[in-house]
Design a protein around this motif. Sequence first.
Motif, PDB file in Angstrom:
ATOM      1  N   ALA A 170      -1.988  -3.207   4.882  1.00  0.00           N
ATOM      2  CA  ALA A 170      -1.116  -2.043   5.067  1.00  0.00           C
ATOM      3  C   ALA A 170       0.315  -2.547   5.147  1.00  0.00           C
ATOM      4  O   ALA A 170       0.571  -3.637   5.682  1.00  0.00           O
ATOM      5  N   VAL A 192      -2.150  -0.243   1.057  1.00  0.00           N
ATOM      6  CA  VAL A 192      -1.700   1.119   1.362  1.00  0.00           C
ATOM      7  C   VAL A 192      -0.356   0.968   2.069  1.00  0.00           C
ATOM      8  O   VAL A 192      -0.215   0.146   2.974  1.00  0.00           O
ATOM      9  N   MET A 210      -5.326   3.845   8.969  1.00  0.00           N
ATOM     10  CA  MET A 210      -5.454   2.699   8.056  1.00  0.00           C
ATOM     11  C   MET A 210      -6.510   1.723   8.582  1.00  0.00           C
ATOM     12  O   MET A 210      -7.287   1.158   7.816  1.00  0.00           O
TER      13      MET A 210
END
Length: 307
Positions: A25, A79, A103
């Motif tokens: 992330a 992401v 996440m």
Amino acid sequence: MSDTEATVQVLRELVPEELQAPRVAIICGSGLSGLVASLRHSVLVSYDKLPGFVQSTVPGHKSSLAFGFMGSGAGVPVVAMLGRFHPYEGHKLSSVVYPVRVMANMGVKNIIITNAAGALNPNLSVGTIVVVHDHIALPNLTGMNPLLGPQTNPSLPRFLPLSDAYSRMLRKLVFRAARDLSIERDALAEGTYAWVSGPTYETPAEGRFLRAAGADVVGMSTVPEVVAAREENMNVLVLSLVTNAVVIPLGYESVRDEFEAEIAGTSTKAVVDEVVSHEEVLAIGKIKGDLMKSLVEKILDLLPTDV
Ligand SMILES: O=P(O)(O)O[C@H]1O[C@H](CO)[C@@H](O)[C@H]1O
């Protein structure tokens, strides 16, 4: 079903299957959403489609998640939050860290958190990227801790240690990446991040206080995300881009000498007149964004496959 599971389920409907298992992330700090400009096969999901997500209201922060592959070769599935939430926007701490929990629920094990920050350490110049190795969070210590309240997940620790919050493995990877990219040594530094609530920038006395306490840079974000990510057992890397110097010299406050010099018709000493602005913060992000982007891409290339 928990709230985060419900959000993940919505994401599974909006994001193609090959992008549903990000390994890393990335949270983009003020003016730093260009960090993920090289995402391939990217899909954007606007925060307003996601239950539990609020909106970013700060210039330089977009309200979308970006999924895609980043780095050379096939790349690493990531992401990215193109904008983050800050408590000073009026968001509850639980909302600020909600995306981190989502996440984590998607299986993300590593998080790269970026931010724009003011330099307290006089040796840090504007444009330097600071690899954060510790933090001082007065809000955390005085009742503004994202983990206050009932446990979100009883399988997670109630009393979370933070002495090892910043992954040594990921920090070392930054320096390896910088060497591979021939980035000059002075472009990077290590330091301690002070979290303040904002939205006011620091007074000179506050700057001196935080510096005396041992902080190198100061900002209004990041620490809540770090705390939640550690609670979720993620490996955490924080990169702070120095966008301004916090004014901290002692002695300029007095106007008596200045007044007396004016009366006597003699010269006055120089007055400190630097005033920081968010526009300046965003401008440095624009100038130094590419360096941060190359660094993050290289870190992804070097990330061991078992983390
Ligand atoms: O920490 P990020 O989100 O990068 O933003 C930094 O820039 C803003 C102030 O200019 C504050 O929000 C501060 O925290």
